[in-house]
Design a protein around this motif. Structure first.
Motif, PDB file in Angstrom:
ATOM      1  N   CYS A  85      34.924 -67.387  23.233  1.00  0.00           N
ATOM      2  CA  CYS A  85      34.473 -66.006  23.030  1.00  0.00           C
ATOM      3  C   CYS A  85      33.235 -65.818  23.884  1.00  0.00           C
ATOM      4  CB  CYS A  85      34.135 -65.718  21.564  1.00  0.00           C
ATOM      5  SG  CYS A  85      32.477 -66.260  21.059  1.00  0.00           S
ATOM      6  N   CYS A  86      32.744 -64.641  23.942  1.00  0.00           N
ATOM      7  CA  CYS A  86      31.398 -64.390  24.478  1.00  0.00           C
ATOM      8  C   CYS A  86      31.232 -64.713  25.957  1.00  0.00           C
ATOM      9  CB  CYS A  86      30.352 -65.165  23.683  1.00  0.00           C
ATOM     10  SG  CYS A  86      30.636 -65.206  21.906  1.00  0.00           S
ATOM     11  N   SER A  87      32.306 -64.914  26.703  1.00  0.00           N
ATOM     12  CA  SER A  87      32.168 -65.257  28.121  1.00  0.00           C
ATOM     13  C   SER A  87      31.514 -64.133  28.914  1.00  0.00           C
ATOM     14  CB  SER A  87      33.522 -65.620  28.724  1.00  0.00           C
ATOM     15  OG  SER A  87      34.416 -64.544  28.620  1.00  0.00           O
ATOM     16  N   GLU A  88      31.574 -62.916  28.406  1.00  0.00           N
ATOM     17  CA  GLU A  88      30.948 -61.785  29.093  1.00  0.00           C
ATOM     18  C   GLU A  88      29.423 -61.856  29.082  1.00  0.00           C
ATOM     19  OE1 GLU A  88      30.988 -60.727  24.810  1.00  0.00           O
ATOM     20  OE2 GLU A  88      32.488 -61.606  26.130  1.00  0.00           O
ATOM     21  N   ARG A  89      28.864 -62.712  28.249  1.00  0.00           N
ATOM     22  CA  ARG A  89      27.402 -62.829  28.180  1.00  0.00           C
ATOM     23  C   ARG A  89      26.798 -63.456  29.422  1.00  0.00           C
ATOM     24  NH1 ARG A  89      26.946 -65.390  22.159  1.00  0.00           N
ATOM     25  NH2 ARG A  89      27.465 -63.525  20.962  1.00  0.00           N
ATOM     26  N   LEU A  90      27.545 -64.321  30.112  1.00  0.00           N
ATOM     27  CA  LEU A  90      27.013 -64.990  31.295  1.00  0.00           C
ATOM     28  C   LEU A  90      27.142 -64.041  32.484  1.00  0.00           C
ATOM     29  CD1 LEU A  90      25.670 -67.544  32.329  1.00  0.00           C
ATOM     30  CD2 LEU A  90      27.936 -68.472  32.819  1.00  0.00           C
ATOM     31  N   THR A  91      26.155 -63.168  32.610  1.00  0.00           N
ATOM     32  CA  THR A  91      26.137 -62.147  33.646  1.00  0.00           C
ATOM     33  C   THR A  91      24.680 -61.861  34.015  1.00  0.00           C
ATOM     34  OG1 THR A  91      26.965 -59.958  34.259  1.00  0.00           O
ATOM     35  CG2 THR A  91      26.159 -60.206  32.009  1.00  0.00           C
ATOM     36  N   ASN A  92      24.468 -61.369  35.213  1.00  0.00           N
ATOM     37  CA  ASN A  92      23.122 -61.020  35.667  1.00  0.00           C
ATOM     38  C   ASN A  92      22.145 -62.181  35.441  1.00  0.00           C
ATOM     39  OD1 ASN A  92      21.139 -59.399  36.805  1.00  0.00           O
ATOM     40  ND2 ASN A  92      20.552 -58.553  34.828  1.00  0.00           N
ATOM     41  N   PHE A  93      22.524 -63.362  35.895  1.00  0.00           N
ATOM     42  CA  PHE A  93      21.674 -64.534  35.715  1.00  0.00           C
ATOM     43  C   PHE A  93      21.173 -65.027  37.061  1.00  0.00           C
ATOM     44  CE2 PHE A  93      25.989 -66.076  36.114  1.00  0.00           C
ATOM     45  CZ  PHE A  93      25.888 -67.173  36.958  1.00  0.00           C
ATOM     46  N   THR A  94      20.050 -65.693  37.028  1.00  0.00           N
ATOM     47  CA  THR A  94      19.423 -66.237  38.230  1.00  0.00           C
ATOM     48  C   THR A  94      19.374 -67.749  38.121  1.00  0.00           C
ATOM     49  OG1 THR A  94      18.083 -64.244  38.506  1.00  0.00           O
ATOM     50  CG2 THR A  94      17.311 -66.237  39.633  1.00  0.00           C
ATOM     51  N   ILE A  95      19.767 -68.414  39.196  1.00  0.00           N
ATOM     52  CA  ILE A  95      19.627 -69.863  39.285  1.00  0.00           C
ATOM     53  C   ILE A  95      18.534 -70.147  40.300  1.00  0.00           C
ATOM     54  CG2 ILE A  95      20.715 -72.055  39.894  1.00  0.00           C
ATOM     55  CD1 ILE A  95      23.343 -70.950  38.909  1.00  0.00           C
ATOM     56  N   THR A  96      17.595 -70.990  39.899  1.00  0.00           N
ATOM     57  CA  THR A  96      16.451 -71.337  40.733  1.00  0.00           C
ATOM     58  C   THR A  96      16.375 -72.843  40.877  1.00  0.00           C
ATOM     59  OG1 THR A  96      15.282 -69.421  39.808  1.00  0.00           O
ATOM     60  CG2 THR A  96      13.945 -71.049  40.982  1.00  0.00           C
ATOM     61  N   GLU A 108      18.851 -67.484  43.586  1.00  0.00           N
ATOM     62  CA  GLU A 108      19.830 -66.418  43.782  1.00  0.00           C
ATOM     63  C   GLU A 108      20.244 -65.864  42.425  1.00  0.00           C
ATOM     64  OE1 GLU A 108      24.110 -65.670  46.024  1.00  0.00           O
ATOM     65  OE2 GLU A 108      22.837 -67.346  46.650  1.00  0.00           O
ATOM     66  N   THR A 109      20.480 -64.548  42.392  1.00  0.00           N
ATOM     67  CA  THR A 109      20.963 -63.879  41.185  1.00  0.00           C
ATOM     68  C   THR A 109      22.465 -63.641  41.337  1.00  0.00           C
ATOM     69  OG1 THR A 109      18.827 -62.863  40.775  1.00  0.00           O
ATOM     70  CG2 THR A 109      20.734 -61.819  39.724  1.00  0.00           C
ATOM     71  N   PHE A 110      23.194 -63.902  40.260  1.00  0.00           N
ATOM     72  CA  PHE A 110      24.643 -63.799  40.274  1.00  0.00           C
ATOM     73  C   PHE A 110      25.117 -62.768  39.267  1.00  0.00           C
ATOM     74  CE2 PHE A 110      23.472 -67.908  41.804  1.00  0.00           C
ATOM     75  CZ  PHE A 110      24.288 -68.082  42.905  1.00  0.00           C
ATOM     76  N   LEU A 111      26.202 -62.095  39.611  1.00  0.00           N
ATOM     77  CA  LEU A 111      26.887 -61.133  38.750  1.00  0.00           C
ATOM     78  C   LEU A 111      25.964 -60.044  38.206  1.00  0.00           C
ATOM     79  CD1 LEU A 111      29.107 -63.697  36.825  1.00  0.00           C
ATOM     80  CD2 LEU A 111      29.705 -62.395  38.870  1.00  0.00           C
ATOM     81  N   PRO A 112      25.190 -59.399  39.093  1.00  0.00           N
ATOM     82  CA  PRO A 112      24.377 -58.275  38.622  1.00  0.00           C
ATOM     83  C   PRO A 112      25.289 -57.129  38.202  1.00  0.00           C
ATOM     84  CG  PRO A 112      24.360 -58.343  41.011  1.00  0.00           C
ATOM     85  CD  PRO A 112      25.113 -59.572  40.538  1.00  0.00           C
ATOM     86  N   ASN A 113      24.751 -56.164  37.552  1.00  0.00           N
ATOM     87  CA  ASN A 113      25.517 -54.994  37.103  1.00  0.00           C
ATOM     88  C   ASN A 113      26.657 -55.375  36.173  1.00  0.00           C
ATOM     89  OD1 ASN A 113      23.875 -53.304  38.763  1.00  0.00           O
ATOM     90  ND2 ASN A 113      25.105 -53.971  40.512  1.00  0.00           N
ATOM     91  N   PHE A 114      26.431 -56.430  35.393  1.00  0.00           N
ATOM     92  CA  PHE A 114      27.354 -56.861  34.355  1.00  0.00           C
ATOM     93  C   PHE A 114      28.712 -57.323  34.885  1.00  0.00           C
ATOM     94  CE2 PHE A 114      24.282 -53.978  32.471  1.00  0.00           C
ATOM     95  CZ  PHE A 114      23.719 -54.824  31.528  1.00  0.00           C
ATOM     96  N   GLY A 115      28.729 -57.894  36.092  1.00  0.00           N
ATOM     97  CA  GLY A 115      29.940 -58.535  36.597  1.00  0.00           C
ATOM     98  C   GLY A 115      30.301 -59.697  35.683  1.00  0.00           C
TER      99      GLY A 115
END
Length: 173
Positions: A85-96, A108-115
């Motif tokens: 469940c809840c896979s949609e939560r991993l969005t608009n995250f930054t890896i440093t 870099e920031t990934f999946l902005p705009n709720f991708g």
């Protein structure tokens, strides 16, 4: 926007150094300890006991971080998502990626705009940086990671063109 996961590549010539580290996170919810994201198990089912979970109640961003205990040349990574469940939560995250002095060397920031990730993982390519710490941060209360694979070459890192700034701050090589 949906991102479809390709099949995991053959990692011949690379090793996952994530399990060498010590993981921490901003908070813990429902027993989702930070070490679960570097246990070598990519199973995204909560019941498997291998997924992290924050419960950030104070309104600040949720984060997860690993100290690799040494500096590694990081070629690429894969972040594995929670799937039950809840896979949609991993969005608009930054890896440093940070060096041993905690200076940012790659971000870099990934999946902005709720991708969203469609599938089990998101490849993080072309990192090509030396670092000791890897941090995942996102706005929101809940951050769950099934696994963060941090891949480094088993042999010497690829040659990188040597560059530096001269006294006039002009790039020379």
């Amino acid at each position: 926007m949906l991102f479809r996961s390709p099949p995991p590549p053959d990692d011949g010539g690379y090793v996952n150094v994530g399990p060498n580290g010590i993981a921490t996170q901003s908070s813990e919810g429902w027993g989702g300890t930070p070490d679960r994201a570097i246990d070598g198990n990519t199973d995204g089912q909560w019941g498997a006991g291998t997924t992290t979970h924050t419960d950030q109640l104070d309104g600040t961003p949720s984060w997860w971080e690993v100290d690799l205990q040494d500096t590694y040349y990081i070629s690429y990574m894969r972040i594995w998502n929670r799937l039950d469940c809840c896979s949609e939560r991993l969005t608009n995250f930054t890896i440093t990626v940070l060096d041993f002095e905690r200076e940012v060397v790659w971000e870099e920031t990934f999946l902005p705009n709720f991708g969203q990730i469609v599938g089990s993982f998101l490849p993080i390519e072309d990192v090509e940086s030396e670092g000791q710490f890897v941090r995942v941060e996102m706005p929101g209360q809940y951050l769950s990671i099934a696994e963060l694979e941090i891949l480094t070459p088993t042999g010497p890192p690829p040659d990188r063109k040597s560059t530096r700034l001269n006294s006039s701050h002009v790039l020379i090589s």
